[in-house]
Write an enzyme that holds these catalytic residues in place. Structure first.
Site, PDB file in Angstrom:
ATOM      1  N   TYR A 173      -2.520  -0.533  10.332  1.00  0.00           N
ATOM      2  CA  TYR A 173      -2.605  -0.988   8.943  1.00  0.00           C
ATOM      3  C   TYR A 173      -1.334  -0.614   8.184  1.00  0.00           C
ATOM      4  CZ  TYR A 173      -4.121  -1.026   4.020  1.00  0.00           C
ATOM      5  OH  TYR A 173      -4.214  -1.238   2.672  1.00  0.00           O
ATOM      6  N   SER A 216       0.845  -1.194   0.000  1.00  0.00           N
ATOM      7  CA  SER A 216       0.000   0.000   0.000  1.00  0.00           C
ATOM      8  C   SER A 216       0.878   1.241   0.000  1.00  0.00           C
ATOM      9  CB  SER A 216      -0.904   0.025   1.236  1.00  0.00           C
ATOM     10  OG  SER A 216      -1.521   1.291   1.405  1.00  0.00           O
TER      11      SER A 216
END
Length: 281
Positions: free
Chosen positions: A186, A173
């Protein structure tokens, strides 16, 4: 631009409930038989990026197994699109946080297709919190279990069946590089995914197994309305250089490239379909 307020109460969310639906059917994709005879396993393959990758792989000639948590309707739609391409799709429902389940998944794939060539560790979860102190022990354990423990479990299960020329592709990500003030745990797992990719690539290079990753920016997937509030969804992606969220169809070609021989001189690398953000790494 996504300008319709919406929210889903359960992760990872359902694509069928999204307005507008993401572009994830690869309708304008021009295939060239790059994955003929290959077998791919994709976690989180029922919707979003995973769905687009699964359909793109099928268009390129691969048979595909998709793993999903509980979104049966989304999974069946994806399987139907794969069947439309004349390829086989194995759908497997369950929780990848459990090592025994990951082992059973790989066993089912090999029993069904006789081999495994491409592993895509794509499934993830995220839970925004304003402060680090607000992240509960349960949330921390769940996020790490899904986002980094599960890919390791799945890879451990797959490795005995992977051979020279086979590939592993991990979904990282943009948050691994830029961070995110409300997605601290995350972002940490996605940073771990990058390091896992680089370390594993070095471990497997002598075996001829390539390991790479894709680090998307803001992409319109079910994870977005199931993560953020309706007002936040309205402006999702506006802060990217292209001033919009990306679509799964715009990310999937990166996974095709890394799965086929076009990327034969690449391992330990990360691709960045992120709408124009400059990432050094």
């Amino acid at each position: 631009m996504v300008n319709i307020p919406q929210h889903q109460s359960n992760q990872p969310g359902r694509e069928q409930a999204m307005i507008p639906h993401p572009d994830s059917f690869m309708e304008n994709y021009k295939a060239a038989g790059k994955l003929e005879g290959r077998i791919a396993l994709i976690t989180g393959g029922d919707s979003g990026i995973g769905r687009a990758v699964a359909i793109a792989y099928a268009k390129e000639g691969a048979d595909v197994a998709i793993v999903y948590l509980e979104e049966d309707d989304d999974a069946q739609i994806t399987a139907g699109k794969i069947a439309d391409e004349g390829r086989q799709c194995l759908t497997i429902r369950g929780d990848i946080r459990e090592k025994a389940f990951c082992e059973s998944v790989v066993k089912k794939v090999v029993e069904k297709f006789g081999k495994l060539n491409i592993l895509v560790n794509n499934a993830a979860e995220q839970h925004p919190q304003k402060n680090l102190e607000d992240i509960t022990e349960e949330q921390l354990q769940h996020t790490f279990a899904t986002n980094i423990f599960a890919p390791i479990f799945m890879t451990q299960a797959a490795l005995p069946y992977l051979e020279k020329g086979d590939v592993i592709i991990n979904t990282a990500s943009i948050t691994a590089y830029q961070g995110h003030e409300m997605l601290i745990d995350y972002s940490a797992t996605k940073g771990a995914m990058v390091t896992f990719t680089r370390s594993l690539s070095q471990s497997l290079v002598d075996k001829g197994i390539r390991v790479n990753a894709v680090a998307p920016g803001p992409i319109w997937t079910p994870l977005i309305p199931s993560t953020f509030s309706a007002p936040q969804v309205m402006t999702f992606g506006d802060d990217s250089p292209m001033s919009r969220p990306g679509q799964p169809d715009e990310v999937a070609p990166s996974f095709v490239f890394l799965a086929c021989s076009d990327s034969s001189y690449m391992t330990g690398q990360v691709l960045h379909p992120n709408g124009g953000s400059v990432i050094n790494g």
